[in-house]
Design an enzyme around this catalytic site. Sequence first.
Site, PDB file in Angstrom:
ATOM      1  N   SER A 247      57.216  84.155 108.243  1.00  0.00           N
ATOM      2  CA  SER A 247      57.962  85.172 108.992  1.00  0.00           C
ATOM      3  C   SER A 247      57.838  86.511 108.273  1.00  0.00           C
ATOM      4  O   SER A 247      57.445  86.572 107.099  1.00  0.00           O
ATOM      5  CB  SER A 247      59.443  84.756 109.071  1.00  0.00           C
ATOM      6  OG  SER A 247      60.264  85.801 109.532  1.00  0.00           O
TER       7      SER A 247
ATOM      8  N   TYR B  35      67.743  81.676 107.046  1.00  0.00           N
ATOM      9  CA  TYR B  35      66.406  81.876 107.614  1.00  0.00           C
ATOM     10  C   TYR B  35      65.520  82.620 106.621  1.00  0.00           C
ATOM     11  O   TYR B  35      64.372  82.227 106.375  1.00  0.00           O
ATOM     12  CB  TYR B  35      66.510  82.648 108.932  1.00  0.00           C
ATOM     13  CG  TYR B  35      65.212  82.740 109.691  1.00  0.00           C
ATOM     14  CD1 TYR B  35      64.787  81.689 110.495  1.00  0.00           C
ATOM     15  CD2 TYR B  35      64.408  83.878 109.620  1.00  0.00           C
ATOM     16  CE1 TYR B  35      63.596  81.760 111.206  1.00  0.00           C
ATOM     17  CE2 TYR B  35      63.214  83.961 110.318  1.00  0.00           C
ATOM     18  CZ  TYR B  35      62.820  82.901 111.109  1.00  0.00           C
ATOM     19  OH  TYR B  35      61.630  82.971 111.812  1.00  0.00           O
TER      20      TYR B  35
END
Length: 253
Positions: A145, A158
């Site tokens: 990410s 996350y």
Amino acid sequence: MILNTFNLQGKVALITGCDTGLGQGMAVGLAEAGCDIVGVNIVEPKETIEKVTAVGRRFLSLTADMSDISGHAALVEKAVAEFGKVDILVNNAGIIRREDAIEFSEKNWDDVMNLNIKSVFFMSQTVARQFIKQGHGGKIINIASMLSFQGGIRVPSYTASKSAVMGITRLLANEWAKHNINVNAIAPGYMATNNTQQLRADQDRSKEILDRIPAGRWGLPQDLQGPAVFLASSASDYVNGYTIAVDGGWLAR
């Protein structure tokens, strides 16, 4: 011919979380390049099955909660029983929970970490054992990410999990290169998927994000197809332990 190195005809790719969005896009891209697909999801990926079979490839649908690592070996066994082998693993399944760090719950921490990094490591381990048994190496593609590179806000588990994905990608590449196993990652930028629905619905936040992306748009699932095919193919045989940003130029700003 150089294009032959991207040909995945006869390969078998196991992809987690391919019912929608980025996973579906990568599944279709790999199928178009010649792969048969083993899709692992918590629901039947009907649309993905239709798209893969429409290009003449086979699709084995398996249902599992990837955060339950006790079931990983059975998934690989079923894939091998159906297709005789596994050549490629795409660890795409993941979730995100949004809450200020000061209020973030243990459940929101554990749920995200269990799926986004714990399952990635143990599924990679399981498939790597199969690669070694087969004796021909293989390709593992993890999904990182932008928050593998940046801190972000309101997504502590996350950010932690995706930073860990980039780290474990490097470690596994170091250990498994001797087995002819390539382990790399793709770090999508801001993509138009379910995970970013809240951000895209917030007009001010969406404008703020788009103003920073040189490409001037949200990414789309098909934007990951080329990088996924590259990392799954022999064209990337000398690429190992690397995380490729597919972000419209976000990190360049």
